[in-house]
Design a protein around this motif. Structure first.
Motif, PDB file in Angstrom:
ATOM      1  N   PRO A  17      -1.064  -3.102  -5.749  1.00 30.96           N
ATOM      2  CA  PRO A  17      -2.249  -3.837  -5.268  1.00 30.96           C
ATOM      3  C   PRO A  17      -1.880  -4.826  -4.169  1.00 30.96           C
ATOM      4  O   PRO A  17      -0.774  -5.390  -4.149  1.00 30.96           O
ATOM      5  CB  PRO A  17      -2.751  -4.563  -6.523  1.00 30.96           C
ATOM      6  CG  PRO A  17      -1.573  -4.616  -7.440  1.00 30.96           C
ATOM      7  CD  PRO A  17      -0.776  -3.387  -7.167  1.00 30.96           C
ATOM      8  N   THR A  18      -2.814  -5.038  -3.260  1.00 31.12           N
ATOM      9  CA  THR A  18      -2.589  -5.946  -2.134  1.00 31.12           C
ATOM     10  C   THR A  18      -3.247  -7.296  -2.400  1.00 31.12           C
ATOM     11  O   THR A  18      -4.001  -7.449  -3.358  1.00 31.12           O
ATOM     12  CB  THR A  18      -3.154  -5.355  -0.834  1.00 31.12           C
ATOM     13  OG1 THR A  18      -4.560  -5.175  -0.978  1.00 31.12           O
ATOM     14  CG2 THR A  18      -2.508  -4.016  -0.525  1.00 31.12           C
ATOM     15  N   ARG A  28       0.834  -1.208   0.000  1.00 29.70           N
ATOM     16  CA  ARG A  28       0.000   0.000   0.000  1.00 29.70           C
ATOM     17  C   ARG A  28       0.862   1.249   0.000  1.00 29.70           C
ATOM     18  O   ARG A  28       0.530   2.258  -0.648  1.00 29.70           O
ATOM     19  CB  ARG A  28      -0.915   0.012   1.227  1.00 29.70           C
ATOM     20  CG  ARG A  28      -2.003  -1.061   1.224  1.00 29.70           C
ATOM     21  CD  ARG A  28      -2.979  -0.824   2.368  1.00 29.70           C
ATOM     22  NE  ARG A  28      -3.851  -1.976   2.547  1.00 29.70           N
ATOM     23  CZ  ARG A  28      -3.653  -2.943   3.428  1.00 29.70           C
ATOM     24  NH1 ARG A  28      -2.590  -2.893   4.226  1.00 29.70           N
ATOM     25  NH2 ARG A  28      -4.490  -3.951   3.510  1.00 29.70           N
TER      26      ARG A  28
END
Length: 589
Positions: A167-168, A162
């Motif tokens: 993207p996580t 983050r």
């Protein structure tokens, strides 16, 4: 004087008989109790429980028809082939599949480490080599909490992603995180085994191949790889055995969604479906015994290290920068993520506020509140720490003498010694859940002898279970040193009038003290972190330990208290390991 001499002469036979009796009571009888339950569920012999499991698609998938309709096997396999998926192999198939993937991951992580340790010289190499033993004795439930803190939806890795705008992802309750956690444990084992084999490769054989025109790659493929292959296969087989019977990692990171045989066996016990649990235990034990027998057979046929070899010269790791050093640098980053990030994340999570910002001690305060609470049914951290330390001391008092006696017996050159050596390694092949269930059903619930019901309390059974899991590590540390001793030293002591027991105590044990100290450290650390049998035997009592407390806090779905308890467990385990290692350290000088 005559009485003392007689006592010395009887010491070893008596020690052998006592050890054999303890093994019967604490290992063979409990395991047999579980196995018998699978074929005598109602006092009569029947194979129905085993057949019920073998004919259930949930357990064996497309092979379920093999029991009732052997002719239907091709049809069942053809149906699976039209729509292939891992679950088609059932619970046993999935268990083997995740063990296979975990083995591949462990090899992928472990072999570069073996290459680094065997072929390069750098400051701290010996320390790094010693640290490869640490993951193997870390409590598995604590490592599972660390992986949740590192790779969960709000874990350290996602926080970093983050921060840089990437993207996580959430690995919890996925096969990937289970495989990664298994690699955390078993890759260092692969590294140690293969690095030791690599260091025994004779440089003269490689030089001969090069002088005959072989390129460096060809010399490596034709000379080095064949000598490393037995060690690689040994590490792979051990990894498969350990991950096939894995329990806490999968329980915490996969749950029933990704249950293996061991997790489902535990669930059957909790649901009081003991006959079904016993049937599962029998089938799992058959598979693990076969794998362990294959390993022991392979190990016994492997030749020992030739002490006359000229080892390959190590390169200086920091002597420049090239492609292989760049690859090792990338490997170092992977090592940091896989091995250090979970432990660091667990400690960091235990002092980070729920909002994700700021330092806090609220989770440790929660543990103190639990300790001070008057509600007796709550899990109290102080009791968990006290129990763990007491059980660890009890394990040392049982496991070390048992391990020494078994090591002494198995180093004798006889058929009986080899048979006993193989039989003594049964704890490697039988899961802690099976041992815990057997001790509960046999010793804790009690057995009738002459009309009198004999039973032991839960803490005694827990110490017995821990000792059973720990003594093989004492054997594996002491037996090789006993086997390598110059037998003339013992013969000289005997010629001067010493009994066999006196020669063992005064001559052999002082010479193998480093192995004895290492075995004791491993035994204590294993007892501190043991979860499988303890979670069965501590149910409904105040005999829970730190790993059980961590699991109970984790099931509350609040990661903070679990990480705080896990950090306490990490500190106690590390401190205990260091203390025992320091106490035994004077023998290594």
């Amino acid at each position: 004087m005559t009485a003392n001499r007689r006592a010395e002469r009887l010491a070893l036979p008596v020690a052998g008989l006592v050890t054999a009796a303890l093994l019967v009571v604490m290992l063979y009888y409990p395991v047999a109790t579980v196995l018998v339950e699978a074929i005598r569920p109602e006092g009569r012999v029947t194979l129905d429980p085993l057949l019920a499991v073998l004919s259930d698609p949930f357990y064996v998938g497309a092979l379920a028809g093999a029991v009732q309709d052997p002719a239907g096997i091709p049809t069942g396999l053809a149906a699976w082939a039209r729509s292939p998926s891992v679950p088609a192999f059932g619970l046993f198939g999935f268990t083997a599949w995740q063990a296979f993937l975990s083995t591949l991951a462990s090899l992928a992580l472990g072999l570069p480490g073996a290459y680094l340790l065997a072929r390069f010289e750098f400051p701290g190499r010996r320390t790094v080599e010693s640290l490869t033993a640490v993951p193997f004795v870390l409590p598995s439930i604590m490592v599972a909490v660390g992986f949740v803190a590192a790779f969960g939806a709000n874990g350290a890795l996602n926080d970093l992603l983050r921060l840089v705008g990437l993207p996580t992802f959430d690995l919890l309750f996925t096969l990937e995180i289970i495989v990664l956690a298994h690699a955390f444990y078993n890759a260092p084992l692969v590294t140690r085994i293969v690095a030791a084999s690599w260091e025994s490769v004779d440089a003269r054989a490689v030089e001969t191949a090069r002088s005959l025109g072989a390129s460096p790659l060809r010399a490596f493929r034709d000379v080095v790889v064949p000598q490393l292959l037995p060690a690689i296969l040994t590490g792979a087989l051990l990894t498969f055995i350990f991950t096939f019977m894995s329990f806490p990692i999968i329980l915490a990171l996969g749950g029933l969604k990704l249950a293996t045989v061991e997790v489902w066996l535990f669930d059957r016990v909790q649901q009081l479906k003991l006959t079904e649990a016993a049937a599962l235990a029998v089938l799992e034990t058959v598979v693990s015994l076969a794998l362990t027998y294959a390993y022991l057979r392979y190990e016994s046929q492997s030749t020992g290290t030739d002490r006359s070899v000229s080892p390959l010269a190590r390169e200086r790791l920091f002597g420049g920068f090239d492609l292989k050093r760049g690859a090792l640098l990338a490997y170092g980053v992977v090592v940091v993520v896989v091995f250090l990030l979970p432990l660091v994340s667990m400690v960091a999570e235990s002092v980070t506020a729920a909002s994700g910002t700021g330092f806090t001690t609220q989770y440790y305060g929660y543990l103190l509140e639990r300790e001070a609470a008057q509600v007796t049914v709550q899990t109290k951290p102080g009791i968990a720490v006290r129990n763990s330390l007491l059980f660890g001391v009890g394990t040392l008092l049982l496991a070390v003498p048992m391990g020494v006696v078994i090591a002494f017996v198995t180093t004798r050159d006889s058929v009986l010694s080899r048979v006993l050596g193989t039989a003594s390694m049964l704890p490697f092949a039988v899961s802690g859940i099976v041992i815990g269930l057997g001790l509960l059903d046999g010793l804790v619930f009690g057995i009738e002898v002459g009309g009198v019901r004999l039973a032991v309390v839960g803490p005694v059974a827990i110490v017995a279970a821990h000792a059973i899991g720990a003594y093989p590590f004492v054997v594996r540390n002491v037996a090789p040193l006993l086997g390598d001793l110059d037998r003339r030293l013992v013969e000289s002591a005997r010629a001067l009038g010493a009994t066999r027991a006196r020669a063992l105590v005064d001559v052999e044990l002082p010479l193998v003290a480093p192995g004895l100290a290492a075995g004791a450290a491993f035994a204590f650390a294993i007892s501190i972190g043991e979860f499988d049998s303890t979670v069965i035997l501590a149910e409904g009592s105040r005999a829970y330990t730190m790993p059980v407390a961590v699991e109970r806090f984790l099931t509350d779905r609040t990661l903070g208290p679990a990480t705080a308890m896990g950090t306490v467990l990490l500190v106690v385990t590390a401190a205990a390991f260091v203390v025992i290692d320091r106490v035994g350290g004077r023998y290594r000088e």
